[in-house]
Design a protein around this motif. Structure first.
Motif, PDB file in Angstrom:
ATOM      1  N   ILE A   1      -1.276  17.011 -17.179  1.00  7.33           N
ATOM      2  CA  ILE A   1      -0.775  16.833 -18.496  1.00  7.33           C
ATOM      3  C   ILE A   1      -1.820  16.450 -19.431  1.00  7.33           C
ATOM      4  O   ILE A   1      -1.879  16.978 -20.571  1.00  7.33           O
ATOM      5  N   GLU A   2      -2.675  15.450 -19.190  1.00  2.00           N
ATOM      6  CA  GLU A   2      -3.912  15.223 -19.814  1.00  2.00           C
ATOM      7  C   GLU A   2      -4.699  16.345 -20.214  1.00  2.00           C
ATOM      8  O   GLU A   2      -4.943  16.405 -21.730  1.00  2.00           O
ATOM      9  N   LYS A   3      -4.912  17.190 -19.427  1.00  3.11           N
ATOM     10  CA  LYS A   3      -5.716  18.357 -19.822  1.00  3.11           C
ATOM     11  C   LYS A   3      -5.033  19.321 -20.738  1.00  3.11           C
ATOM     12  O   LYS A   3      -5.606  19.715 -21.709  1.00  3.11           O
ATOM     13  N   PHE A   4      -3.695  19.393 -20.539  1.00  2.00           N
ATOM     14  CA  PHE A   4      -2.827  20.264 -21.264  1.00  2.00           C
ATOM     15  C   PHE A   4      -2.824  19.958 -22.881  1.00  2.00           C
ATOM     16  O   PHE A   4      -2.961  20.549 -23.757  1.00  2.00           O
ATOM     17  N   ILE A   5      -2.606  18.498 -22.892  1.00  2.00           N
ATOM     18  CA  ILE A   5      -2.317  17.954 -24.179  1.00  2.00           C
ATOM     19  C   ILE A   5      -3.584  18.131 -24.971  1.00  2.00           C
ATOM     20  O   ILE A   5      -3.649  18.378 -26.143  1.00  2.00           O
ATOM     21  N   LYS A   6      -4.829  17.910 -24.444  1.00  2.00           N
ATOM     22  CA  LYS A   6      -6.061  17.883 -24.920  1.00  2.00           C
ATOM     23  C   LYS A   6      -6.318  19.150 -25.405  1.00  2.00           C
ATOM     24  O   LYS A   6      -6.984  19.515 -26.473  1.00  2.00           O
ATOM     25  N   SER A   7      -6.058  20.282 -24.727  1.00  2.00           N
ATOM     26  CA  SER A   7      -6.155  21.852 -25.024  1.00  2.00           C
ATOM     27  C   SER A   7      -5.375  22.168 -26.207  1.00  2.00           C
ATOM     28  O   SER A   7      -5.570  22.956 -27.009  1.00  2.00           O
ATOM     29  N   GLU A   8      -4.129  21.587 -26.168  1.00  3.80           N
ATOM     30  CA  GLU A   8      -3.078  22.198 -27.466  1.00  3.80           C
ATOM     31  C   GLU A   8      -3.236  21.059 -28.738  1.00  3.80           C
ATOM     32  O   GLU A   8      -3.237  21.558 -30.026  1.00  3.80           O
ATOM     33  N   ARG A   9      -3.355  20.060 -28.409  1.00  4.59           N
ATOM     34  CA  ARG A   9      -3.378  18.747 -29.640  1.00  4.59           C
ATOM     35  C   ARG A   9      -4.503  17.817 -29.324  1.00  4.59           C
ATOM     36  O   ARG A   9      -4.341  16.937 -28.903  1.00  4.59           O
ATOM     37  N   PRO A  10      -5.617  18.414 -29.554  1.00  5.82           N
ATOM     38  CA  PRO A  10      -6.901  17.358 -29.219  1.00  5.82           C
ATOM     39  C   PRO A  10      -7.143  16.387 -30.106  1.00  5.82           C
ATOM     40  O   PRO A  10      -7.621  15.007 -30.054  1.00  5.82           O
ATOM     41  N   ASP A  11      -6.311  16.294 -31.326  1.00  3.22           N
ATOM     42  CA  ASP A  11      -6.210  15.218 -32.106  1.00  3.22           C
ATOM     43  C   ASP A  11      -5.308  13.966 -31.722  1.00  3.22           C
ATOM     44  O   ASP A  11      -5.165  12.926 -32.367  1.00  3.22           O
ATOM     45  N   PHE A  12      -4.248  14.259 -30.530  1.00  2.00           N
ATOM     46  CA  PHE A  12      -3.481  13.278 -30.326  1.00  2.00           C
ATOM     47  C   PHE A  12      -4.327  12.320 -29.268  1.00  2.00           C
ATOM     48  O   PHE A  12      -5.276  12.587 -28.627  1.00  2.00           O
ATOM     49  N   ILE A  13      -3.958  11.294 -29.309  1.00  2.00           N
ATOM     50  CA  ILE A  13      -4.382   9.997 -28.556  1.00  2.00           C
ATOM     51  C   ILE A  13      -3.751   9.767 -27.146  1.00  2.00           C
ATOM     52  O   ILE A  13      -2.284   9.615 -27.152  1.00  2.00           O
TER      53      ILE A  13
ATOM     54  N   PRO B   1       7.248  20.723 -25.043  1.00  2.00           N
ATOM     55  CA  PRO B   1       5.922  20.291 -25.732  1.00  2.00           C
ATOM     56  C   PRO B   1       5.686  21.194 -26.996  1.00  2.00           C
ATOM     57  O   PRO B   1       4.959  20.583 -27.944  1.00  2.00           O
ATOM     58  N   GLY B   2       6.083  22.362 -27.228  1.00  2.00           N
ATOM     59  CA  GLY B   2       5.927  23.156 -28.377  1.00  2.00           C
ATOM     60  C   GLY B   2       6.442  22.628 -29.548  1.00  2.00           C
ATOM     61  O   GLY B   2       5.748  22.318 -30.526  1.00  2.00           O
ATOM     62  N   GLU B   3       7.606  22.030 -29.430  1.00  2.00           N
ATOM     63  CA  GLU B   3       8.463  21.484 -30.466  1.00  2.00           C
ATOM     64  C   GLU B   3       7.975  20.234 -30.739  1.00  2.00           C
ATOM     65  O   GLU B   3       7.553  19.732 -31.999  1.00  2.00           O
ATOM     66  N   ALA B   4       7.367  19.469 -29.898  1.00  2.00           N
ATOM     67  CA  ALA B   4       6.702  18.136 -30.332  1.00  2.00           C
ATOM     68  C   ALA B   4       5.302  18.199 -30.972  1.00  2.00           C
ATOM     69  O   ALA B   4       4.953  17.693 -31.906  1.00  2.00           O
ATOM     70  N   PHE B   5       4.706  19.147 -30.320  1.00  2.00           N
ATOM     71  CA  PHE B   5       3.294  19.549 -31.231  1.00  2.00           C
ATOM     72  C   PHE B   5       3.387  20.034 -32.341  1.00  2.00           C
ATOM     73  O   PHE B   5       2.502  19.786 -33.034  1.00  2.00           O
ATOM     74  N   GLU B   6       4.299  20.736 -32.746  1.00  2.00           N
ATOM     75  CA  GLU B   6       4.685  20.989 -34.038  1.00  2.00           C
ATOM     76  C   GLU B   6       5.190  20.223 -34.959  1.00  2.00           C
ATOM     77  O   GLU B   6       4.768  20.092 -36.266  1.00  2.00           O
ATOM     78  N   GLU B   7       6.139  19.054 -34.369  1.00  2.00           N
ATOM     79  CA  GLU B   7       6.850  18.409 -35.338  1.00  2.00           C
ATOM     80  C   GLU B   7       5.966  17.107 -35.716  1.00  2.00           C
ATOM     81  O   GLU B   7       5.842  16.867 -36.878  1.00  2.00           O
ATOM     82  N   TYR B   8       5.022  16.838 -34.827  1.00  2.00           N
ATOM     83  CA  TYR B   8       4.106  15.520 -35.304  1.00  2.00           C
ATOM     84  C   TYR B   8       2.776  15.751 -35.625  1.00  2.00           C
ATOM     85  O   TYR B   8       2.127  16.480 -34.859  1.00  2.00           O
ATOM     86  N   ASP B   9       2.178  15.101 -36.696  1.00  2.00           N
ATOM     87  CA  ASP B   9       1.019  15.510 -37.328  1.00  2.00           C
ATOM     88  C   ASP B   9      -0.265  14.568 -36.523  1.00  2.00           C
ATOM     89  O   ASP B   9      -1.234  14.944 -36.317  1.00  2.00           O
ATOM     90  N   ASN B  10       0.351  13.409 -36.014  1.00  2.00           N
ATOM     91  CA  ASN B  10      -0.445  12.535 -35.060  1.00  2.00           C
ATOM     92  C   ASN B  10       0.427  11.916 -34.303  1.00  2.00           C
ATOM     93  O   ASN B  10       1.671  11.388 -34.467  1.00  2.00           O
ATOM     94  N   ALA B  11      -0.114  11.373 -32.988  1.00  2.00           N
ATOM     95  CA  ALA B  11       0.605  10.738 -32.330  1.00  2.00           C
ATOM     96  C   ALA B  11      -0.105  10.080 -30.976  1.00  2.00           C
ATOM     97  O   ALA B  11      -1.124  10.606 -30.650  1.00  2.00           O
ATOM     98  N   ILE B  12       0.440   9.121 -30.529  1.00  2.00           N
ATOM     99  CA  ILE B  12      -0.010   8.357 -29.424  1.00  2.00           C
ATOM    100  C   ILE B  12       0.649   8.797 -28.181  1.00  2.00           C
ATOM    101  O   ILE B  12       2.003   8.629 -28.019  1.00  2.00           O
ATOM    102  N   VAL B  13       0.188   9.366 -27.235  1.00  2.00           N
ATOM    103  CA  VAL B  13       1.305  10.127 -26.225  1.00  2.00           C
ATOM    104  C   VAL B  13       0.945   9.329 -24.895  1.00  2.00           C
ATOM    105  O   VAL B  13      -0.109   9.445 -24.360  1.00  2.00           O
ATOM    106  N   VAL B  14       2.039   8.760 -24.125  1.00  2.00           N
ATOM    107  CA  VAL B  14       1.845   8.208 -22.980  1.00  2.00           C
ATOM    108  C   VAL B  14       2.279   8.847 -21.817  1.00  2.00           C
ATOM    109  O   VAL B  14       3.472   9.394 -21.984  1.00  2.00           O
ATOM    110  N   ILE B  15       1.682   9.114 -21.053  1.00  2.00           N
ATOM    111  CA  ILE B  15       1.998  10.040 -19.751  1.00  2.00           C
ATOM    112  C   ILE B  15       2.884   9.269 -18.688  1.00  2.00           C
ATOM    113  O   ILE B  15       2.550   8.344 -18.216  1.00  2.00           O
ATOM    114  N   ALA B  16       4.221   9.546 -18.906  1.00  2.00           N
ATOM    115  CA  ALA B  16       5.178   9.119 -18.042  1.00  2.00           C
ATOM    116  C   ALA B  16       5.464   9.636 -16.871  1.00  2.00           C
ATOM    117  O   ALA B  16       5.720   8.922 -15.864  1.00  2.00           O
TER     118      ALA B  16
END
Length: 367
Positions: free
Chosen positions: A96-108, A73-88
């Motif tokens: 997972i949704e709560k975690f992503i929004k806390s770390e990268r609220p700009d991700f969709i 997660p840390g590598e991806a959050f640092e690598e991409y400026d914008n992203a659409i994340v699909v929870i597989a």
């Protein structure tokens, strides 16, 4: 059951993702979760020609087909400026949704269930059109079932099929796929179990446990020799006979495909002969089994209706308990219950669903 018209008007989660993708083609698409369920998402993305940039997983050693890189997660959050994340990893969607929004609220972030679209090869519009066409039969289907739980399951799986919302299945999940309590209560010490789609023997072992290893016979049909060999490693019982056949309504030859080319994977019928497909003889249950049988289970990747038709005489003669998968084809949830009911055998019908986060493993029971 929800009024069908209300279900038809609900939004589809997969369509919402596709709309986001079409409107934001410059954004990277990332899958979160590299577990077993990711195969469904990769097939869905391939179907719509959507490139997957990477897979996020805390275990970077997981293997993902297609050479797609795996990042923490840390590598991806640092690598991409914008992203659409699909929870597989949809079983863990909320956390997972709560975690992503806390770390990268700009991700969709999107979550949806792709299993039925991939498995049935039907887009949302096709499923909706089919259910609308058969609205009357669906409305009357509920009356065929013998308990309230079945009616609730029917409502949930219809909502799931039309919305692709993983939450639809939360209250319908069962703890046993083929041996729920009402089946176990009907078992005797003289069971003759027919396992159509025996795979690697998992259902046979569950059957043996349910009857405490006291039974007369098991007839096991499995077209993949590798799966049969795998089953023999843990099942060594002279009462169990394996048949390397496909099962259908007519005798003949079909081509089967194991897409993973390894044991522990289900095989399916393919319409064309390819280098990866293998030839298997298809038989009718009526031609192979002449003895009394007490329980028939069918899970054969969409050939269930054909197998029922090819075993009609056997079923009508002995009235065995039935457990039939009704999720491989969108029409099975309508056609198979009506077919069994129209046999005139006074079966009591029950509907159960196994998984709590996707549309696979819906089973019709006739007792």
């Amino acid at each position: 059951m929800l009024p069908l018209r209300d279900v038809f008007e609900m939004q589809n989660k997969a369509e919402e993702f596709l709309s986001t993708w079409k409107n934001n083609r410059g954004m990277h698409v990332i899958l979160y979760g590299g577990g077993a369920g990711i195969t469904w998402f990769l097939k869905f993305m391939k179907k719509y020609e959507i490139p997957v940039e990477c897979v996020i997983d805390r275990n970077k050693n997981v293997h993902v087909d297609g050479g797609i890189p795996v990042m923490s997660p840390g590598e991806a959050f640092e690598e991409y400026d914008n992203a659409i994340v699909v929870i597989a990893a949809i079983a863990h969607k909320s956390e997972i949704e709560k975690f992503i929004k806390s770390e990268r609220p700009d991700f969709i972030v999107h979550s949806f269930d792709p299993t039925l679209e991939v498995l049935q090869d039907k887009k949302y519009e096709e499923r909706k059109a089919y259910y609308l066409q058969h609205e009357q039969e669906l409305s009357e289907l509920e009356a065929l079932f013998s308990d309230q739980k079945s009616k609730e399951v029917l409502s949930d799986i219809l909502r799931g099929a039309l919305t692709s919302d993983v939450e639809c299945y939360k209250h319908s999940a069962s703890s046993s796929q083929y041996f729920p309590s009402f089946v176990r209560e009907s078992l005797t010490l003289k069971e003759r179990f027919v396992d159509v789609g025996a795979f690697t023997g998992d259902s046979i072992k569950e059957f043996m446990e349910a009857v405490k290893n006291k039974f007369d016979k098991v007839y096991a049909f499995e077209p993949d020799a590798a799966n049969i060999a795998e089953a023999y490693k843990s099942i060594n019982d002279e009462r169990v006979t394996f048949y390397q056949y496909g099962v259908g309504k007519d005798r003949g030859i079909s081509y089967f495909l194991n897409e993973q080319e390894k044991p522990n994977e289900a095989v399916c019928v393919t319409q064309e002969k390819t280098d990866k497909a293998f030839e298997v003889e298809v038989v009718r249950l009526d031609d192979v089994i002449k003895d009394r049988v007490t329980y028939i289970k069918m899970d054969i990747e969409g050939m269930e209706m054909d197998a029922l038709m090819g075993g009609r005489e056997l079923i009508c003669r002995y009235k065995p308990k039935l457990a039939v998968s009704v999720y491989h084809k969108m029409e099975d949830i309508i056609e198979i219950p009506y077919y069994i009911n129209n046999l005139g055998l006074d079966y009591k019908l029950y509907l159960r669903h196994y998984w709590d986060c996707n549309g696979t493993d819906t089973i019709l029971f006739a007792i």
